[in-house]
Design a protein around this motif. Structure first.
Motif, PDB file in Angstrom:
ATOM      1  N   PRO A  19      20.966  14.785 -70.842  1.00 34.04           N
ATOM      2  CA  PRO A  19      21.302  16.001 -70.096  1.00 34.04           C
ATOM      3  C   PRO A  19      22.812  16.178 -70.007  1.00 34.04           C
ATOM      4  N   THR A  20      23.260  17.398 -70.138  1.00 35.89           N
ATOM      5  CA  THR A  20      24.695  17.682 -70.162  1.00 35.89           C
ATOM      6  C   THR A  20      25.379  17.226 -68.881  1.00 35.89           C
ATOM      7  N   TYR A  21      24.747  17.423 -67.745  1.00 31.96           N
ATOM      8  CA  TYR A  21      25.363  17.066 -66.471  1.00 31.96           C
ATOM      9  C   TYR A  21      25.426  15.562 -66.234  1.00 31.96           C
ATOM     10  N   ALA A  22      24.643  14.764 -66.969  1.00 27.02           N
ATOM     11  CA  ALA A  22      24.553  13.341 -66.699  1.00 27.02           C
ATOM     12  C   ALA A  22      25.474  12.494 -67.575  1.00 27.02           C
ATOM     13  N   VAL A  23      26.026  13.053 -68.637  1.00 32.84           N
ATOM     14  CA  VAL A  23      26.884  12.289 -69.544  1.00 32.84           C
ATOM     15  C   VAL A  23      28.190  11.962 -68.835  1.00 32.84           C
ATOM     16  N   ARG A  24      28.613  10.710 -68.933  1.00 29.92           N
ATOM     17  CA  ARG A  24      29.808  10.265 -68.220  1.00 29.92           C
ATOM     18  C   ARG A  24      31.032  10.280 -69.128  1.00 29.92           C
ATOM     19  N   ARG A  25      32.196  10.345 -68.523  1.00 37.78           N
ATOM     20  CA  ARG A  25      33.535  10.203 -69.110  1.00 37.78           C
ATOM     21  C   ARG A  25      34.006  11.373 -69.975  1.00 37.78           C
ATOM     22  N   MET A  26      33.204  11.829 -70.932  1.00 38.97           N
ATOM     23  CA  MET A  26      33.611  12.898 -71.849  1.00 38.97           C
ATOM     24  C   MET A  26      32.437  13.852 -72.049  1.00 38.97           C
ATOM     25  N   PRO A  27      32.697  15.055 -72.566  1.00 39.78           N
ATOM     26  CA  PRO A  27      31.581  15.964 -72.876  1.00 39.78           C
ATOM     27  C   PRO A  27      30.729  15.431 -74.029  1.00 39.78           C
ATOM     28  N   ARG A  28      29.520  15.931 -74.133  1.00 42.51           N
ATOM     29  CA  ARG A  28      28.598  15.458 -75.175  1.00 42.51           C
ATOM     30  C   ARG A  28      29.150  15.655 -76.572  1.00 42.51           C
ATOM     31  N   TRP A  29      29.743  16.811 -76.839  1.00 45.22           N
ATOM     32  CA  TRP A  29      30.237  17.081 -78.193  1.00 45.22           C
ATOM     33  C   TRP A  29      31.327  16.084 -78.577  1.00 45.22           C
ATOM     34  N   LEU A  30      32.141  15.672 -77.617  1.00 44.02           N
ATOM     35  CA  LEU A  30      33.195  14.701 -77.911  1.00 44.02           C
ATOM     36  C   LEU A  30      32.609  13.314 -78.155  1.00 44.02           C
ATOM     37  N   TRP A  31      31.546  12.962 -77.415  1.00 44.71           N
ATOM     38  CA  TRP A  31      30.873  11.689 -77.684  1.00 44.71           C
ATOM     39  C   TRP A  31      30.248  11.690 -79.077  1.00 44.71           C
ATOM     40  N   ALA A  32      29.617  12.792 -79.457  1.00 45.32           N
ATOM     41  CA  ALA A  32      29.004  12.866 -80.790  1.00 45.32           C
ATOM     42  C   ALA A  32      30.066  12.734 -81.878  1.00 45.32           C
ATOM     43  N   THR A  33      31.211  13.382 -81.670  1.00 41.79           N
ATOM     44  CA  THR A  33      32.304  13.271 -82.642  1.00 41.79           C
ATOM     45  C   THR A  33      32.824  11.851 -82.717  1.00 41.79           C
ATOM     46  N   ALA A  34      32.981  11.203 -81.577  1.00 44.52           N
ATOM     47  CA  ALA A  34      33.479   9.822 -81.563  1.00 44.52           C
ATOM     48  C   ALA A  34      32.499   8.875 -82.247  1.00 44.52           C
ATOM     49  N   ILE A  35      31.214   9.083 -82.023  1.00 39.82           N
ATOM     50  CA  ILE A  35      30.202   8.213 -82.639  1.00 39.82           C
ATOM     51  C   ILE A  35      30.218   8.362 -84.157  1.00 39.82           C
ATOM     52  N   ILE A  36      30.387   9.577 -84.627  1.00 43.51           N
ATOM     53  CA  ILE A  36      30.359   9.813 -86.077  1.00 43.51           C
ATOM     54  C   ILE A  36      31.666   9.368 -86.734  1.00 43.51           C
ATOM     55  N   CYS A  37      32.803   9.630 -86.092  1.00 46.58           N
ATOM     56  CA  CYS A  37      34.101   9.360 -86.723  1.00 46.58           C
ATOM     57  C   CYS A  37      34.579   7.914 -86.561  1.00 46.58           C
ATOM     58  N   LEU A  38      34.171   7.260 -85.489  1.00 45.73           N
ATOM     59  CA  LEU A  38      34.582   5.873 -85.243  1.00 45.73           C
ATOM     60  C   LEU A  38      33.350   4.981 -85.378  1.00 45.73           C
ATOM     61  N   PRO A  39      33.132   4.413 -86.547  1.00 50.26           N
ATOM     62  CA  PRO A  39      31.859   3.776 -86.874  1.00 50.26           C
ATOM     63  C   PRO A  39      31.342   2.734 -85.875  1.00 50.26           C
ATOM     64  N   LEU A  40      32.126   1.826 -85.415  1.00 51.17           N
ATOM     65  CA  LEU A  40      31.608   0.805 -84.508  1.00 51.17           C
ATOM     66  C   LEU A  40      32.050   1.047 -83.073  1.00 51.17           C
ATOM     67  N   VAL A  41      33.255   1.551 -82.901  1.00 44.46           N
ATOM     68  CA  VAL A  41      33.814   1.765 -81.570  1.00 44.46           C
ATOM     69  C   VAL A  41      33.090   2.909 -80.853  1.00 44.46           C
ATOM     70  N   GLY A  42      32.765   3.976 -81.557  1.00 48.49           N
ATOM     71  CA  GLY A  42      32.109   5.127 -80.960  1.00 48.49           C
ATOM     72  C   GLY A  42      30.744   4.807 -80.366  1.00 48.49           C
ATOM     73  N   PRO A  43      29.830   4.218 -81.135  1.00 46.77           N
ATOM     74  CA  PRO A  43      28.519   3.880 -80.572  1.00 46.77           C
ATOM     75  C   PRO A  43      28.581   2.870 -79.431  1.00 46.77           C
TER      76      PRO A  43
END
Length: 83
Positions: A25-49
């Motif tokens: 849920p959008t309101y429950a994600v902590r620290r950053m918005p969802r789109w930024l988490w998705a970008t971090a997970i995809i662009c930073l292979p181990l650190v993002g996940p």
């Protein structure tokens, strides 16, 4: 096969985390918005996940799940009164 196993594990972890970000849920994600988490997970292979699992994943406090809900209709007194 042994040298490909870490790569396969990283890809599977990234896929798991991207799906979890999409379903959170959008309101429950902590620290950053969802789109930024998705970008971090995809662009930073181990650190993002790992960052998502430790810092961004919704927990009980962020989802406000402290209210106990009935698990079945016969456990809900309001539902039973309406019958």
């Amino acid at each position: 096969m042994g040298r490909y196993l870490p790569i396969i594990m990283m890809v599977l972890l990234a896929i798991y985390c991207v799906v979890e970000v999409a379903q959170a849920p959008t309101y429950a994600v902590r620290r950053m918005p969802r789109w930024l988490w998705a970008t971090a997970i995809i662009c930073l292979p181990l650190v993002g996940p790992i960052g998502w699992l430790v810092l961004g994943r919704p927990n009980r406090e962020s989802r406000n799940d402290s209210v106990k809900r009935p698990k079945a209709p016969d456990d809900d007194n309001d539902f039973l009164r309406g019958l």
